[in-house]
Structures are given as C-alpha cells and as structure tokens.
Design a protein around this motif. Structure first.
Motif, PDB file in Angstrom:
ATOM      1  N   PRO A 241      11.347  15.194  15.225  1.00  0.00           N
ATOM      2  CA  PRO A 241      11.416  13.730  15.302  1.00  0.00           C
ATOM      3  C   PRO A 241      10.144  13.057  14.787  1.00  0.00           C
ATOM      4  CG  PRO A 241      12.255  14.715  17.327  1.00  0.00           C
ATOM      5  CD  PRO A 241      11.651  15.835  16.529  1.00  0.00           C
ATOM      6  N   GLY A 242      10.336  12.157  13.841  1.00  0.00           N
ATOM      7  CA  GLY A 242       9.216  11.393  13.308  1.00  0.00           C
ATOM      8  C   GLY A 242       8.447  12.053  12.192  1.00  0.00           C
ATOM      9  N   LEU A 243       8.649  13.334  11.940  1.00  0.00           N
ATOM     10  CA  LEU A 243       7.851  14.028  10.922  1.00  0.00           C
ATOM     11  C   LEU A 243       8.084  13.449   9.530  1.00  0.00           C
ATOM     12  CD1 LEU A 243       5.933  16.310  10.103  1.00  0.00           C
ATOM     13  CD2 LEU A 243       7.903  17.852   9.998  1.00  0.00           C
ATOM     14  N   ARG A 244       9.294  12.998   9.266  1.00  0.00           N
ATOM     15  CA  ARG A 244       9.622  12.446   7.941  1.00  0.00           C
ATOM     16  C   ARG A 244       8.674  11.326   7.536  1.00  0.00           C
ATOM     17  NH1 ARG A 244       9.924  10.247   3.946  1.00  0.00           N
ATOM     18  NH2 ARG A 244      11.674   9.686   2.604  1.00  0.00           N
ATOM     19  N   PHE A 245       8.081  10.653   8.517  1.00  0.00           N
ATOM     20  CA  PHE A 245       7.253   9.479   8.234  1.00  0.00           C
ATOM     21  C   PHE A 245       5.756   9.796   8.232  1.00  0.00           C
ATOM     22  CE2 PHE A 245      11.168   8.172  10.376  1.00  0.00           C
ATOM     23  CZ  PHE A 245      11.743   7.422   9.355  1.00  0.00           C
ATOM     24  N   ARG A 246       5.392  11.070   8.344  1.00  0.00           N
ATOM     25  CA  ARG A 246       3.991  11.456   8.293  1.00  0.00           C
ATOM     26  C   ARG A 246       3.565  11.683   6.838  1.00  0.00           C
ATOM     27  NH1 ARG A 246       3.259   9.059  12.458  1.00  0.00           N
ATOM     28  NH2 ARG A 246       1.077   9.493  11.980  1.00  0.00           N
ATOM     29  N   HIS A 247       2.271  11.873   6.644  1.00  0.00           N
ATOM     30  CA  HIS A 247       1.730  12.138   5.307  1.00  0.00           C
ATOM     31  C   HIS A 247       2.358  13.410   4.750  1.00  0.00           C
ATOM     32  CE1 HIS A 247      -1.158  13.044   2.119  1.00  0.00           C
ATOM     33  NE2 HIS A 247      -1.656  11.831   2.253  1.00  0.00           N
ATOM     34  N   PRO A 248       2.670  13.458   3.443  1.00  0.00           N
ATOM     35  CA  PRO A 248       3.266  14.668   2.874  1.00  0.00           C
ATOM     36  C   PRO A 248       2.474  15.947   3.134  1.00  0.00           C
ATOM     37  CG  PRO A 248       3.468  12.870   1.315  1.00  0.00           C
ATOM     38  CD  PRO A 248       2.627  12.358   2.454  1.00  0.00           C
ATOM     39  N   ALA A 249       1.150  15.853   3.250  1.00  0.00           N
ATOM     40  CA  ALA A 249       0.341  17.037   3.550  1.00  0.00           C
ATOM     41  C   ALA A 249       0.665  17.590   4.930  1.00  0.00           C
ATOM     42  CB  ALA A 249      -1.150  16.715   3.448  1.00  0.00           C
ATOM     43  N   VAL A 250       0.922  16.706   5.888  1.00  0.00           N
ATOM     44  CA  VAL A 250       1.281  17.136   7.241  1.00  0.00           C
ATOM     45  C   VAL A 250       2.672  17.768   7.235  1.00  0.00           C
ATOM     46  CG1 VAL A 250       1.751  16.333   9.592  1.00  0.00           C
ATOM     47  CG2 VAL A 250      -0.220  15.433   8.331  1.00  0.00           C
ATOM     48  N   ILE A 251       3.598  17.175   6.497  1.00  0.00           N
ATOM     49  CA  ILE A 251       4.953  17.726   6.399  1.00  0.00           C
ATOM     50  C   ILE A 251       4.913  19.131   5.810  1.00  0.00           C
ATOM     51  CG2 ILE A 251       7.206  17.446   5.299  1.00  0.00           C
ATOM     52  CD1 ILE A 251       6.696  14.389   5.391  1.00  0.00           C
ATOM     53  N   ALA A 252       4.192  19.311   4.704  1.00  0.00           N
ATOM     54  CA  ALA A 252       4.102  20.629   4.068  1.00  0.00           C
ATOM     55  C   ALA A 252       3.498  21.653   5.021  1.00  0.00           C
ATOM     56  CB  ALA A 252       3.282  20.530   2.784  1.00  0.00           C
ATOM     57  N   ALA A 253       2.487  21.246   5.794  1.00  0.00           N
ATOM     58  CA  ALA A 253       1.820  22.175   6.713  1.00  0.00           C
ATOM     59  C   ALA A 253       2.742  22.599   7.849  1.00  0.00           C
ATOM     60  CB  ALA A 253       0.539  21.553   7.258  1.00  0.00           C
ATOM     61  N   VAL A 254       3.540  21.676   8.381  1.00  0.00           N
ATOM     62  CA  VAL A 254       4.472  22.031   9.453  1.00  0.00           C
ATOM     63  C   VAL A 254       5.518  23.017   8.939  1.00  0.00           C
ATOM     64  CG1 VAL A 254       6.303  21.153  10.955  1.00  0.00           C
ATOM     65  CG2 VAL A 254       4.136  19.909  10.786  1.00  0.00           C
ATOM     66  N   LEU A 255       6.077  22.755   7.772  1.00  0.00           N
ATOM     67  CA  LEU A 255       7.075  23.666   7.207  1.00  0.00           C
ATOM     68  C   LEU A 255       6.462  25.046   6.935  1.00  0.00           C
ATOM     69  CD1 LEU A 255       8.933  21.290   4.723  1.00  0.00           C
ATOM     70  CD2 LEU A 255       9.691  22.052   6.983  1.00  0.00           C
ATOM     71  N   HIS A 256       5.259  25.060   6.405  1.00  0.00           N
ATOM     72  CA  HIS A 256       4.569  26.325   6.128  1.00  0.00           C
ATOM     73  C   HIS A 256       4.331  27.101   7.415  1.00  0.00           C
ATOM     74  CE1 HIS A 256       0.801  28.672   5.540  1.00  0.00           C
ATOM     75  NE2 HIS A 256       1.340  28.977   4.382  1.00  0.00           N
ATOM     76  N   ARG A 257       3.906  26.421   8.469  1.00  0.00           N
ATOM     77  CA  ARG A 257       3.632  27.079   9.751  1.00  0.00           C
ATOM     78  C   ARG A 257       4.894  27.714  10.336  1.00  0.00           C
ATOM     79  NH1 ARG A 257       2.732  23.126  14.581  1.00  0.00           N
ATOM     80  NH2 ARG A 257       5.011  23.112  14.335  1.00  0.00           N
ATOM     81  N   ASP A 258       5.996  26.997  10.306  1.00  0.00           N
ATOM     82  CA  ASP A 258       7.181  27.405  11.061  1.00  0.00           C
ATOM     83  C   ASP A 258       8.194  28.214  10.261  1.00  0.00           C
ATOM     84  OD1 ASP A 258       6.079  26.134  13.199  1.00  0.00           O
ATOM     85  OD2 ASP A 258       7.445  24.417  13.183  1.00  0.00           O
ATOM     86  N   PHE A 259       8.102  28.218   8.912  1.00  0.00           N
ATOM     87  CA  PHE A 259       9.174  28.841   8.137  1.00  0.00           C
ATOM     88  C   PHE A 259       8.708  29.820   7.059  1.00  0.00           C
ATOM     89  CE2 PHE A 259      10.876  24.873   9.836  1.00  0.00           C
ATOM     90  CZ  PHE A 259      12.013  25.363  10.480  1.00  0.00           C
ATOM     91  N   ARG A 260       7.415  30.078   6.952  1.00  0.00           N
ATOM     92  CA  ARG A 260       7.010  31.061   5.956  1.00  0.00           C
ATOM     93  C   ARG A 260       7.461  32.455   6.407  1.00  0.00           C
ATOM     94  NH1 ARG A 260       2.117  29.947   8.629  1.00  0.00           N
ATOM     95  NH2 ARG A 260       0.924  31.788   9.302  1.00  0.00           N
ATOM     96  N   ARG A 261       7.856  33.252   5.430  1.00  0.00           N
ATOM     97  CA  ARG A 261       8.402  34.575   5.725  1.00  0.00           C
ATOM     98  C   ARG A 261       7.318  35.587   6.078  1.00  0.00           C
ATOM     99  NH1 ARG A 261      13.764  34.702   4.023  1.00  0.00           N
ATOM    100  NH2 ARG A 261      14.350  33.120   2.493  1.00  0.00           N
ATOM    101  N   GLY A 262       6.151  35.448   5.456  1.00  0.00           N
ATOM    102  CA  GLY A 262       5.063  36.368   5.737  1.00  0.00           C
ATOM    103  C   GLY A 262       5.094  37.642   4.923  1.00  0.00           C
ATOM    104  N   ARG A 263       6.031  37.743   3.981  1.00  0.00           N
ATOM    105  CA  ARG A 263       6.080  38.955   3.158  1.00  0.00           C
ATOM    106  C   ARG A 263       6.069  38.646   1.656  1.00  0.00           C
ATOM    107  NH1 ARG A 263      11.427  38.694   5.514  1.00  0.00           N
ATOM    108  NH2 ARG A 263      13.051  38.320   3.947  1.00  0.00           N
ATOM    109  N   ASP A 264       5.625  37.456   1.302  1.00  0.00           N
ATOM    110  CA  ASP A 264       5.542  37.076  -0.101  1.00  0.00           C
ATOM    111  C   ASP A 264       4.558  35.923  -0.227  1.00  0.00           C
ATOM    112  OD1 ASP A 264       5.997  37.009  -2.800  1.00  0.00           O
ATOM    113  OD2 ASP A 264       8.120  36.462  -2.682  1.00  0.00           O
ATOM    114  N   ASP A 265       4.140  35.640  -1.469  1.00  0.00           N
ATOM    115  CA  ASP A 265       3.396  34.417  -1.714  1.00  0.00           C
ATOM    116  C   ASP A 265       4.262  33.241  -1.281  1.00  0.00           C
ATOM    117  OD1 ASP A 265       1.444  35.990  -3.283  1.00  0.00           O
ATOM    118  OD2 ASP A 265       3.036  36.060  -4.783  1.00  0.00           O
ATOM    119  N   VAL A 266       3.627  32.140  -0.896  1.00  0.00           N
ATOM    120  CA  VAL A 266       4.397  30.983  -0.449  1.00  0.00           C
ATOM    121  C   VAL A 266       3.745  29.697  -0.949  1.00  0.00           C
ATOM    122  CG1 VAL A 266       3.171  30.906   1.772  1.00  0.00           C
ATOM    123  CG2 VAL A 266       5.417  29.796   1.538  1.00  0.00           C
ATOM    124  N   THR A 267       4.602  28.800  -1.425  1.00  0.00           N
ATOM    125  CA  THR A 267       4.154  27.476  -1.830  1.00  0.00           C
ATOM    126  C   THR A 267       5.141  26.449  -1.303  1.00  0.00           C
ATOM    127  OG1 THR A 267       3.196  28.349  -3.876  1.00  0.00           O
ATOM    128  CG2 THR A 267       3.540  25.976  -3.768  1.00  0.00           C
TER     129      THR A 267
END
Length: 337
Positions: free
Chosen positions: A300-326
C-alpha cells in the motif's frame, strides 16, 4: 540537453555490526569525491551513510547499504539506500525530531532529510527502505529514475547491462541480460548497450539490427527496448527474450509483450508495440534475476514513492539470488530540458 547514462552496478555494503560503519563511511566519501562533489557535499554523503547504517543496527539489527553515483539533470550526485527486513516504522512519526523507538535523541530521519537533497522512504511489516540523494547544494534537479543493478554474489562481472538516454521530451532505454553470468555474459551485454548508445532514438527494428550485429560474436542475450515521447504521451516497446517489463498506471498494471529468441544468435523479425496516453505512469524493467510474480498492490502506497525506493523494495523481496539482477523503475515524464 541530452543525458546519456551508461549502466553502473550498485556498491553493496552489508551492515551487521558496528565495525562495518566506518568502512561504509569511507567508501561513500570516496565515491562522492570520485564524482566531483566538493568537500562539503562529500561530507554530507558520509554523514548520511553513517546515520543510515547506524539506524539499520539500532532498529533492524542488520541490513544492507547500497551506494550508487546518480546523475541529476545537470550534475552528479550520490545515492545511499538503506534496506532491511526489520519490523518497520511509521514514517510520518519518525520524521519528527525528538521521536525515538529506542530511547535515543530521535533526530535520525529529520537529520537525514536536512542533509539530503532528495529523501524518501517506505516501511511496513516486511521491512524498510530509506533513500537519500546528495547533490551539490542548489545543484541538480533529480531524475525520477531508480536502478538496482547487481552481479551474482561471488562474481565481479555483471551479465546484465543497461543504458538510458533522455533528450528533452524523448527517452530511450535498453536493458540487456547476457546469457548466463560472469565475464562472457557481461561482454555480450556491453556489446549490445554500446550499439544502442550510438543511435538510441532510431526505430526499434533498426536498433535491434544493430544490437544483433554487435552481439553476434558473443553468447547473445535477451533485450528490452522502450522509447517514450513525453509530448505525445506514447511509449513504444520491443523485446526479445525473457526480460520482464511492466507498465503501471492508475489502478492497473500491464505486462508488455516480448517475443522469443536470442539477440546475437537467432530471433524472428522484431515487433514493436505502441502504448498511448501513458504520461505519468511508471515503467518497470527487470532481468530474470528477479521473480516475475510481484504486484505493487501488495504494498500500500509504494506506487507513489520515489522510483529508487520502488526498485529497492522489489529487489529486496523478489530477487532470485542465483543470477545477476537488474530492476529499473522510471516515472514517464520529460527527463531533461
């Protein structure tokens, strides 16, 4: 003025004990000096880094600092992101000087806001992300762009590559995932991004032809290309391979269609798709180092945060950990004048 931004990886600094704070401060100050910040601005970067690192230990027991040089519209700066999986906090309350959850003076987030030129945060039960960007005082206008770009743990080479060019009302961005990981994948991605940077506003068919030729002598990779015309509010997209792209508008999210194949090896004729009336929406591109099953509706509310914060949340919660990630998050608006 045209902005041409080649991809750079984030500096990753785990913060698990107090002895790591001094090292993080020194790394941050060196980065600030390397991008041309003066002594005062570099000192603010060091202070922000120390404060964010200290907060990770105090309030989440541990976390990670991510550092990156960031271009403003007219000068360079430094971004510091603090990411944790702690209990979260109420941002509105914690920004008030004097408030503390741990019996300290309670000046942390308020002090951070005063030291940073751009500040934003997001926090809920899964953890927190706090972002601070420092530019020369009275300097850069910030870009509504967030990038998390990281090699597979244990690797020094990153097989993902990206490049973004903004020219007034026009924006063109490419994300390339070289097959596999390591130096050979990095070589493939760099060959493609170099070809893109030569003529980023050519038609998608022409750009894919140039990138395909440049990547032929490499192992090849997946490529996603997006071009945005702010004056017309139109996005043109073309993709080959398994790079995910999502367009987030009011109340809806659309996955953009990529076709099968490998650029530099074999693919059918590229097909581009136009998306009208999307000015002000959010574009998210991500390599397959990030799981594709995510939804900002779960935050809730993340859509309205700075794009850097959005990218960081997605990276934290959904990176696979077995490949490069962008992960790239871009607010679709004119990025340069």
């Amino acid at each position: 003025m045209e902005l041409s931004l080649p991809g750079t990886v984030n500096e990753v600094l785990p913060i698990e004990e107090a002895s790591q704070l001094g090292y993080a401060r020194r790394v941050a100050q060196r980065l600030a000096e390397s991008v041309g910040l003066d002594e005062t601005a570099a000192g603010r970067v060091a202070l922000v880094t120390m404060e964010l690192g200290t907060n990770l230990l105090k309030h989440a027991d541990a976390g990670v600092l991510y550092l990156r040089a960031v271009p403003g519209r007219d000068c360079q700066g430094v971004e510091v992101l603090a990411v944790d999986r702690g209990p979260g906090f109420d941002l509105g309350i914690c920004q008030v000087d004097g408030y503390s959850t741990r019996g300290t003076q309670g000046s942390g987030l308020g002090a951070l806001q005063r030291q940073a030129d751009v500040f934003d945060a997001y926090s809920e039960g899964r953890g927190s992300v706090v972002m601070a960007r420092v530019y020369p005082r009275g300097g850069a206008r910030d870009l509504p762009l967030g990038v998390m770009h990281q090699a597979l743990e244990g690797e020094t080479a990153c097989g993902d590559g990206w490049h973004l060019v903004a020219d007034g009302a026009r924006l063109s961005v490419v994300l390339i995932d070289g097959l596999g990981h390591g130096e050979d994948a990095e070589h493939a991605a760099r060959a493609g991004t170099r070809a893109f940077a030569q003529a980023p506003f050519d038609s998608p068919s022409m750009l894919f032809s140039e990138m395909n030729q440049a990547m032929t002598s490499t192992r090849g990779g997946a490529v996603a290309l997006a071009q945005f015309e702010a004056g017309q509010g139109r996005l043109t997209f073309a993709g080959i391979g398994n790079i995910g792209v999502t367009l987030l508008g009011p109340g809806k999210a659309r996955g953009l269609v990529s076709l099968p194949g490998i650029v530099g090896a074999q693919f059918r004729k590229v097909q581009s798709f136009d998306y009208p009336d999307i000015a002000g929406q959010l574009l998210v591109l991500f390599s397959d180092g990030l799981r594709s099953r995510w939804s900002l509706d779960d935050y809730p509310g993340l859509r309205f945060r700075h794009p850097a914060v959005i990218a960081a949340v997605l990276h934290r919660d959904f990176r696979r950990g077995r490949d490069d990630v962008t992960v790239m998050a871009i607010a679709l608006e004119a990025l340069s004048d």
